[in-house]
Design an enzyme around this catalytic site. Structure first.
Site, PDB file in Angstrom:
ATOM      1  N   ASP A  96       0.830  -1.207   0.000  1.00 28.91           N
ATOM      2  CA  ASP A  96       0.000   0.000   0.000  1.00 28.91           C
ATOM      3  C   ASP A  96       0.867   1.260   0.000  1.00 28.91           C
ATOM      4  O   ASP A  96       1.984   1.251   0.527  1.00 28.91           O
ATOM      5  CB  ASP A  96      -0.909  -0.031   1.245  1.00 28.91           C
ATOM      6  CG  ASP A  96      -2.069   0.935   1.119  1.00 28.91           C
ATOM      7  OD1 ASP A  96      -2.288   1.489   0.021  1.00 28.91           O
ATOM      8  OD2 ASP A  96      -2.762   1.142   2.127  1.00 28.91           O
ATOM      9  N   HIS A 112       2.856   3.524  -8.963  1.00 33.35           N
ATOM     10  CA  HIS A 112       2.709   2.087  -9.239  1.00 33.35           C
ATOM     11  C   HIS A 112       3.963   1.548  -9.933  1.00 33.35           C
ATOM     12  O   HIS A 112       4.421   0.450  -9.634  1.00 33.35           O
ATOM     13  CB  HIS A 112       1.477   1.828 -10.114  1.00 33.35           C
ATOM     14  CG  HIS A 112       0.183   2.159  -9.435  1.00 33.35           C
ATOM     15  ND1 HIS A 112      -0.094   1.771  -8.141  1.00 33.35           N
ATOM     16  CD2 HIS A 112      -0.915   2.838  -9.859  1.00 33.35           C
ATOM     17  CE1 HIS A 112      -1.307   2.200  -7.800  1.00 33.35           C
ATOM     18  NE2 HIS A 112      -1.814   2.859  -8.818  1.00 33.35           N
ATOM     19  N   LEU A 134      10.906 -20.872  -4.758  1.00 34.87           N
ATOM     20  CA  LEU A 134       9.942 -19.969  -4.122  1.00 34.87           C
ATOM     21  C   LEU A 134       8.681 -19.949  -4.980  1.00 34.87           C
ATOM     22  O   LEU A 134       8.774 -19.923  -6.208  1.00 34.87           O
ATOM     23  CB  LEU A 134      10.544 -18.558  -4.057  1.00 34.87           C
ATOM     24  CG  LEU A 134       9.612 -17.367  -3.819  1.00 34.87           C
ATOM     25  CD1 LEU A 134       9.091 -17.379  -2.380  1.00 34.87           C
ATOM     26  CD2 LEU A 134      10.341 -16.037  -4.046  1.00 34.87           C
TER      27      LEU A 134
HETATM   28  C1  FPP Z   1      -1.802   0.226  -3.472  1.00 32.91           C
HETATM   29  O1  FPP Z   1      -1.373   1.564  -3.470  1.00 32.91           O
HETATM   30  C2  FPP Z   1      -1.282  -0.516  -4.608  1.00 32.91           C
HETATM   31  C3  FPP Z   1      -2.024  -1.070  -5.621  1.00 32.91           C
HETATM   32  C4  FPP Z   1      -3.494  -0.983  -5.670  1.00 32.91           C
HETATM   33  C5  FPP Z   1      -1.409  -1.770  -6.753  1.00 32.91           C
HETATM   34  C6  FPP Z   1      -0.195  -2.587  -6.466  1.00 32.91           C
HETATM   35  C7  FPP Z   1       0.587  -2.661  -7.692  1.00 32.91           C
HETATM   36  C8  FPP Z   1       1.947  -2.610  -7.776  1.00 32.91           C
HETATM   37  C9  FPP Z   1       2.834  -2.590  -6.613  1.00 32.91           C
HETATM   38  C10 FPP Z   1       2.623  -2.524  -9.096  1.00 32.91           C
HETATM   39  C11 FPP Z   1       2.659  -3.678  -9.993  1.00 32.91           C
HETATM   40  C12 FPP Z   1       2.585  -5.026  -9.415  1.00 32.91           C
HETATM   41  C13 FPP Z   1       3.246  -6.101  -9.887  1.00 32.91           C
HETATM   42  C14 FPP Z   1       2.923  -7.431  -9.329  1.00 32.91           C
HETATM   43  C15 FPP Z   1       4.307  -6.002 -10.911  1.00 32.91           C
HETATM   44  P1  FPP Z   1      -2.469   2.714  -3.578  1.00 32.91           P
HETATM   45  O2  FPP Z   1      -2.614   3.075  -5.015  1.00 32.91           O
HETATM   46  O3  FPP Z   1      -3.713   2.275  -2.904  1.00 32.91           O
HETATM   47  O4  FPP Z   1      -1.769   3.854  -2.775  1.00 32.91           O
HETATM   48  P2  FPP Z   1      -2.475   4.998  -1.883  1.00 32.91           P
HETATM   49  O5  FPP Z   1      -3.229   4.293  -0.798  1.00 32.91           O
HETATM   50  O6  FPP Z   1      -1.319   5.787  -1.368  1.00 32.91           O
HETATM   51  O7  FPP Z   1      -3.347   5.791  -2.819  1.00 32.91           O
END
Ligand code: FPP
Length: 246
Positions: free
Chosen positions: A21, A38, A132
């Site tokens: 997050d 992201h 893994l």
């Molecule tokens: C949460 O941060 C994150 C996500 C909803 C997406 C997770 C995706 C990645 C880490 C990138 C790609 C993944 C892979 C497997 C290559 P948020 O957008 O909710 O952040 P915020 O709460 O600060 O708005």
């Protein structure tokens, strides 16, 4: 001694799950578009997967896209899907080199065809790897998973394939998306939020929970080692007393 060297190999968590997050806040703090958060988050994914392989953690499950994330702006969803495709393409080599098996949990049928194709391809190519198991939770929601499980078991009861008195932990486990994974030992959530957000509700029954203020794009191998050391200092009693354990 480095953090990594302080880790007791005999007490490693077998299965680590992470709620990644804070990508959006990381970008906002820098005056950047959320998408760049992201992108930077994908770099952390690579670091953490490599770290788990290095220290011999056997299962890592990452919450990459929840059922609720479908409610985000269309453009953000599209960019996340594109990032997923490019990461899968780019990282196949790393997965092979490190003997890592890719797995996906969630309602994969809801993903765009282009993502599914890439995902299925990498899963197939890495299926014999065994150092893994990396599971990506995609279009995943724990309640949806539990509802699906109940429906499948009910149908088996209706067709006399199983009797209600035989329904136990293992019957439930065998119908979850995580049927091939052990229970979670350590659940990490980054960015300071202290919630589970519909992630692996059944599977974390006895997991140790670890919350850190670090935003996901800033989360490094050292942060992971800190979380593991913290886990190793806890006493996991599984309902027993301390005396019974010693
Ligand atoms: C949460 O941060 C994150 C996500 C909803 C997406 C997770 C995706 C990645 C880490 C990138 C790609 C993944 C892979 C497997 C290559 P948020 O957008 O909710 O952040 P915020 O709460 O600060 O708005």
């Amino acid at each position: 001694m480095s953090l990594k060297d302080q880790i007791e190999t005999s007490k490693l968590p077998k299965h680590i799950a992470i709620i990644m997050d804070g990508n959006g806040r990381w970008a906002k703090k820098r005056g950047l578009l959320r998408n760049l958060g992201h992108k930077s988050g994908a770099k952390s994914v690579k670091q953490i997967v490599e770290a788990c392989a290095e220290i011999n953690v056997k299962y890592l499950t990452l919450y990459a896209f929840s059922t609720e994330n479908w409610n985000r702006p269309k453009i953000e969803i599209e960019l996340l899907m594109k990032l997923l495709i490019s990461s899968l393409r780019k990282e196949l080599k790393t997965l092979q080199k490190n003997n890592i098996k890719l797995n996906a949990i969630g309602n994969i049928d809801l993903l765009p065809k282009s993502v599914r194709k890439e995902l299925v391809d990498v899963i197939e190519k890495t299926k014999n790897n065994n150092r893994l198991t990396l599971s990506l939770a995609l279009s995943y929601g724990s309640r949806e998973e539990i509802i699906k499980t109940i429906k499948e078991i009910s149908l088996k009861v209706k067709n006399n394939l199983i009797s209600p008195e035989n329904i136990d932990n293992s019957v439930i486990n065998n119908h979850l998306y995580t049927r091939n994974l052990p229970d979670v030992d350590l659940l990490i959530r980054t960015s300071g939020e202290q919630r589970i957000s519909n992630f692996l509700l059944w599977q974390i029954a006895y997991a140790e929970l670890y919350f850190t203020e670090v935003l996901w794009p800033d989360f490094t191998k050292e942060n992971l080692f800190e979380a593991i050391l913290n886990y190793q200092n806890r006493e996991r009693r599984f309902g027993k007393t301390s005396e019974q354990l010693s």
